[in-house]
Design an enzyme around this catalytic site. Structure first.
Site, PDB file in Angstrom:
ATOM      1  N   ARG A   1     -26.897  25.409  78.168  1.00  0.00           N
ATOM      2  CA  ARG A   1     -26.446  24.637  79.401  1.00  0.00           C
ATOM      3  C   ARG A   1     -25.688  25.844  80.111  1.00  0.00           C
ATOM      4  O   ARG A   1     -25.732  26.062  81.248  1.00  0.00           O
ATOM      5  CB  ARG A   1     -25.609  23.227  79.436  1.00  0.00           C
ATOM      6  CG  ARG A   1     -25.162  22.974  80.533  1.00  0.00           C
ATOM      7  CD  ARG A   1     -24.004  21.975  80.452  1.00  0.00           C
ATOM      8  NE  ARG A   1     -22.788  22.488  79.547  1.00  0.00           N
ATOM      9  CZ  ARG A   1     -21.927  22.121  79.182  1.00  0.00           C
ATOM     10  NH1 ARG A   1     -21.788  20.827  79.055  1.00  0.00           N
ATOM     11  NH2 ARG A   1     -20.977  22.845  78.606  1.00  0.00           N
TER      12      ARG A   1
ATOM     13  N   GLU B   1     -18.501  13.296  66.014  1.00  0.00           N
ATOM     14  CA  GLU B   1     -19.507  12.461  66.248  1.00  0.00           C
ATOM     15  C   GLU B   1     -20.894  13.355  66.682  1.00  0.00           C
ATOM     16  O   GLU B   1     -21.825  13.054  66.751  1.00  0.00           O
ATOM     17  CB  GLU B   1     -19.082  11.605  67.391  1.00  0.00           C
ATOM     18  CG  GLU B   1     -19.287  12.245  68.730  1.00  0.00           C
ATOM     19  CD  GLU B   1     -17.895  13.135  69.469  1.00  0.00           C
ATOM     20  OE1 GLU B   1     -17.809  13.424  70.526  1.00  0.00           O
ATOM     21  OE2 GLU B   1     -17.172  13.331  68.458  1.00  0.00           O
TER      22      GLU B   1
ATOM     23  N   LYS C   1     -13.203  29.633  75.765  1.00  0.00           N
ATOM     24  CA  LYS C   1     -13.629  28.576  75.228  1.00  0.00           C
ATOM     25  C   LYS C   1     -13.652  28.417  73.708  1.00  0.00           C
ATOM     26  O   LYS C   1     -14.083  29.310  73.221  1.00  0.00           O
ATOM     27  CB  LYS C   1     -15.104  27.922  75.624  1.00  0.00           C
ATOM     28  CG  LYS C   1     -15.639  26.661  75.515  1.00  0.00           C
ATOM     29  CD  LYS C   1     -16.818  26.299  75.970  1.00  0.00           C
ATOM     30  CE  LYS C   1     -17.245  24.818  75.806  1.00  0.00           C
ATOM     31  NZ  LYS C   1     -18.680  24.616  76.194  1.00  0.00           N
TER      32      LYS C   1
ATOM     33  N   HIS D   1     -14.865  17.448  67.601  1.00  0.00           N
ATOM     34  CA  HIS D   1     -16.229  16.216  67.975  1.00  0.00           C
ATOM     35  C   HIS D   1     -16.747  15.911  66.849  1.00  0.00           C
ATOM     36  O   HIS D   1     -17.794  16.367  66.400  1.00  0.00           O
ATOM     37  CB  HIS D   1     -17.143  16.774  68.992  1.00  0.00           C
ATOM     38  CG  HIS D   1     -16.488  16.965  70.254  1.00  0.00           C
ATOM     39  ND1 HIS D   1     -16.468  15.779  71.221  1.00  0.00           N
ATOM     40  CD2 HIS D   1     -15.983  18.064  71.146  1.00  0.00           C
ATOM     41  CE1 HIS D   1     -15.990  16.048  72.347  1.00  0.00           C
ATOM     42  NE2 HIS D   1     -15.546  17.414  72.205  1.00  0.00           N
TER      43      HIS D   1
ATOM     44  N   SER E   1     -15.444  22.004  70.891  1.00  0.00           N
ATOM     45  CA  SER E   1     -15.719  22.396  72.075  1.00  0.00           C
ATOM     46  C   SER E   1     -14.750  21.902  73.145  1.00  0.00           C
ATOM     47  O   SER E   1     -14.855  20.865  73.899  1.00  0.00           O
ATOM     48  CB  SER E   1     -17.320  21.741  72.409  1.00  0.00           C
ATOM     49  OG  SER E   1     -17.815  22.140  73.582  1.00  0.00           O
TER      50      SER E   1
ATOM     51  N   CYS F   1     -11.368  14.174  72.014  1.00  0.00           N
ATOM     52  CA  CYS F   1     -11.238  15.411  73.016  1.00  0.00           C
ATOM     53  C   CYS F   1     -10.396  15.349  74.089  1.00  0.00           C
ATOM     54  O   CYS F   1      -9.091  15.250  74.165  1.00  0.00           O
ATOM     55  CB  CYS F   1     -12.446  16.015  73.126  1.00  0.00           C
ATOM     56  SG  CYS F   1     -12.407  17.847  73.431  1.00  0.00           S
TER      57      CYS F   1
END
Length: 333
Positions: free
Chosen positions: A253, A241, A168, A239, A196, A147
């Site tokens: 968040r 992972e 985003k 991502h 993300s 990323c």
């Protein structure tokens, strides 16, 4: 598979090996002389996700290793700002980035850091990161850049600037194979991957600079791409992972930041992630939060449920991807 620790290793690092191999012996009691694949993880992620990122990459290496032995060494850039608690963990369990030259690594994984500046060249870790890119190109057979680390690496290597997205990019997207490549062996023609990020890389600019785009995420752009040189560089804009709950944690968040007045807009839920019922409830919640914006409104957040089958789809693609990377490293050792 078991996550072990090798007390004989000079670097305090987790070791991944088959069940029953905690004493470096195979199931028949004989010493296990198989040469491990040595992997370094330079974990620059923000403090809140530091431990989760350790677990996520360790899990993928473990599950993708099959019968191979893998030793994972953890490092961190000293110039990434840290809280006192995170710095203590890094000082206690990680090796200094200066020790990279003292360990024979087959492959390296580098994560991004939480952005603090609009321009990557202005980040406090930029000079140290550039030295890491140069070291990885000269001293590893392959490096994975994750990323924001992918954005920073291509900027240093070829001057390719990332571009700010209108909003985003967050969600689970269908990734389509564009090329035949050993990294993609036995993966389905379409895969599911988490993205993300606030920025993007242009596929045409990458291709013009000699990069090969391997997969494209529908609705999210470039997914996996590579650059071959002295080291095979593999770049993830997504991502793989991430565990299934990571995007949910990030969303919560961001909701908290909005209610606290730390961001201007109520965040949209990740795309293709929550169930249809949850998405409808979240739309109503956002209307409520916009009308009466205060931190304690978070208590009215509805129960969150993921889309059916999402967990299995994400994990299968990610494990296969990392298994292929380890196979390439094993074949070249």
């Amino acid at each position: 598979m078991s996550l072990l620790f090798d007390s004989a290793d000079p670097i305090d690092s987790p070791v991944l090996a088959p069940d029953g191999a905690g004493d470096e012996r195979c199931r028949w009691g004989q010493p296990d002389h198989r040469k491990p694949i040595e992997i370094g993880l330079v974990n620059n992620i923000g403090d809140a996700a530091l431990r989760a990122t350790e677990r996520q990459f360790a899990r993928l290496l473990r599950d993708g290793a099959g019968e191979r032995r893998v030793r994972l060494h953890c490092f961190a850039l000293r110039s990434v700002p840290r809280s006192a608690a995170a710095r203590h963990r890094i000082d206690s369990l990680y090796s200094d980035i200066a020790d990279l030259g003292h360990v024979r690594l087959d492959g390296l994984i580098v994560t991004g850091a939480e952005p603090r500046k609009a321009a990557l060249r202005d980040e406090p870790y930029w000079d140290e990161f550039r030295r890491l890119v140069d070291w990885a190109e000269a001293n590893t057979r392959s490096t994975i850049w994750s990323c924001l680390a992918a954005h920073a690496a291509v900027l240093h290597l070829d001057g390719i600037e990332r571009r700010r997205l209108p909003r985003k990019c967050s969600g689970v997207y269908t990734a389509v194979k564009l090329q035949r490549d050993p990294m993609l062996d036995d993966l389905p023609a379409t895969m599911r991957v988490s993205h993300s990020r606030l920025n993007d890389l242009d596929a045409d600019k990458l291709s013009s600079a000699g990069y090969e785009v391997l997969t494209r995420a529908v609705g999210a752009g470039v997914d996996v791409f590579r650059r071959d040189g002295r080291s095979r560089m593999v770049f993830f804009q997504g991502h793989p992972e991430y565990d299934p709950a990571t995007l949910q944690r990030e969303f919560l968040r961001d909701v908290g930041r909005y209610l606290a007045g730390e961001r201007d807009d109520c965040p949209e839920p990740p795309c293709n992630y929550f169930s249809a019922e949850t998405e409808a409830r979240l739309a109503a919640f956002c209307d409520r939060a916009t009308a009466d914006r205060r931190p304690d409104v978070i208590a009215e957040l509805p129960p969150l449920a993921l889309r059916p089958g999402l967990t299995a789809a994400l994990e299968a693609s990610a494990v296969a991807l990392f298994g292929n990377w380890l196979s390439l490293l094993a074949a070249e050792s």
